[in-house]
Motif scaffolding. Structure first.
Motif, short mmCIF file in Angstrom:
data_model
loop_
_atom_site.label_atom_id
_atom_site.label_comp_id
_atom_site.label_asym_id
_atom_site.label_seq_id
_atom_site.Cartn_x
_atom_site.Cartn_y
_atom_site.Cartn_z
N ALA A 18 0.76 -1.10 0.10
CA ALA A 18 0.11 -0.08 0.12
C ALA A 18 0.85 1.15 0.13
N VAL A 19 1.83 1.34 0.77
CA VAL A 19 2.71 2.60 0.98
C VAL A 19 3.42 2.61 -0.56
N THR A 20 4.04 1.60 -0.91
CA THR A 20 4.66 1.52 -2.36
C THR A 20 3.76 2.15 -3.39
N SER A 21 2.61 1.70 -3.35
CA SER A 21 1.81 1.89 -4.59
C SER A 21 1.45 3.34 -4.38
N ALA A 22 1.03 4.12 -2.97
CA ALA A 22 0.78 5.20 -2.85
C ALA A 22 2.08 6.33 -3.09
N GLY A 23 3.20 5.75 -3.00
CA GLY A 23 4.55 6.64 -3.21
C GLY A 23 4.61 6.55 -4.69
N LEU A 24 4.56 5.64 -5.24
CA LEU A 24 4.52 5.41 -6.95
C LEU A 24 3.60 6.47 -7.58
N PHE A 25 2.36 6.26 -7.10
CA PHE A 25 1.10 7.15 -7.44
C PHE A 25 1.69 8.59 -7.37
N MET A 26 2.02 9.01 -6.15
CA MET A 26 2.43 10.58 -5.89
C MET A 26 3.58 10.76 -6.89
N ALA A 27 4.67 10.08 -7.20
CA ALA A 27 5.81 10.32 -7.80
C ALA A 27 5.34 10.63 -9.30
N VAL A 28 4.68 9.51 -9.82
CA VAL A 28 4.13 9.67 -11.30
C VAL A 28 3.41 10.87 -11.40
N TYR A 29 2.34 11.09 -10.56
CA TYR A 29 1.39 12.28 -11.03
C TYR A 29 1.90 13.51 -10.61
N LEU A 30 3.29 13.52 -9.73
CA LEU A 30 3.79 14.93 -9.28
C LEU A 30 4.47 15.25 -10.75
N VAL A 31 5.18 14.26 -11.34
CA VAL A 31 5.81 14.68 -12.60
C VAL A 31 4.80 15.07 -13.63
N VAL A 75 -1.24 17.13 -22.07
CA VAL A 75 -1.99 16.17 -22.68
C VAL A 75 -1.35 14.98 -22.91
N VAL A 76 0.09 14.78 -23.19
CA VAL A 76 0.71 13.87 -23.38
C VAL A 76 1.11 13.11 -22.04
N LEU A 77 1.37 13.96 -21.05
CA LEU A 77 1.75 13.25 -19.83
C LEU A 77 0.45 12.82 -19.11
N ALA A 78 -0.85 13.32 -19.29
CA ALA A 78 -2.11 12.79 -18.66
C ALA A 78 -2.19 11.58 -19.41
N THR A 79 -1.93 11.39 -20.86
CA THR A 79 -2.30 10.19 -21.41
C THR A 79 -1.21 9.10 -21.20
N ILE A 80 -0.21 9.15 -20.82
CA ILE A 80 0.56 8.14 -20.66
C ILE A 80 0.94 7.79 -19.16
N ALA A 81 0.69 8.74 -18.39
CA ALA A 81 0.87 8.60 -16.62
C ALA A 81 0.18 7.43 -16.33
N PRO A 82 -1.26 7.05 -16.49
CA PRO A 82 -1.61 5.89 -16.07
C PRO A 82 -0.82 4.38 -16.47
N VAL A 83 -0.31 4.60 -17.65
CA VAL A 83 0.15 3.46 -18.17
C VAL A 83 1.54 3.32 -17.57
N ILE A 84 2.32 4.30 -17.30
CA ILE A 84 3.66 4.34 -16.61
C ILE A 84 3.40 3.85 -15.01
N TYR A 85 2.33 4.39 -14.51
CA TYR A 85 1.88 3.93 -12.93
C TYR A 85 1.65 2.59 -12.91
N ALA A 86 0.77 1.96 -13.84
CA ALA A 86 0.41 0.78 -13.71
C ALA A 86 1.71 -0.36 -14.03
#
Length: 133
Positions: free
Chosen positions: A70-83, A105-116
């Motif tokens: 849970a902590v790792t997932s939350a940290g990854l989520f914050m890092a990816v969406y901070l960028v 537009v580009v980052l909002a499109t690829i951020a979910p894929v990178i996070y997953a």
């Protein structure tokens, strides 16, 4: 019915989860009466704040979920969406609105894929031993 069939720590986990959900529902459900102008003193509303505390206790004490994941997932989520959100804001604040729009537009499109992908890799490495057996 699952609570009755389980034994040991799993039964305690389910009991804590059920009790905390019930307490949170009762506390939050008291607001329902106020929407229909049924005056009742808001005594039980404090129970709504107890829900996260009881779940937190069950997570820590009885390992309701693997807190590392849970902590790792939350940290990854914050890092990816901070960028993904921070870079376009930076370009916009430096006076480049059109590149900021394109980056957003580009980052909002690829951020979910990178996070997953990152989350899957992190879970695989954290749960490698558990999945082995």
């Amino acid at each position: 019915m699952a609570i009755i069939k389980q034994k040991g720590v799993r039964a305690l986990q389910l009991k804590y989860f059920f009790v905390s959900s019930l307490v949170g529902f009762i506390g939050g459900g008291q607001v329902f009466f106020l929407t229909f102008n049924i005056s009742i003193p808001p005594i039980l509303i404090c129970l709504f704040a107890m829900y996260p505390l009881v779940v937190w206790y069950a997570i820590v004490r009885y390992r309701l979920m693997d807190i590392r994941v849970a902590v790792t997932s939350a940290g990854l989520f914050m890092a990816v969406y901070l960028v993904a959100l921070g870079v376009p804001f930076y370009f916009y604040n430096t006076g480049h609105p059109f590149p900021a729009l394109l980056l957003a537009v580009v980052l909002a499109t690829i951020a979910p894929v990178i996070y997953a992908g990152l989350r899957k890799r992190a879970e695989d490495s954290l749960l490698k031993e558990e999945r082995a057996y």
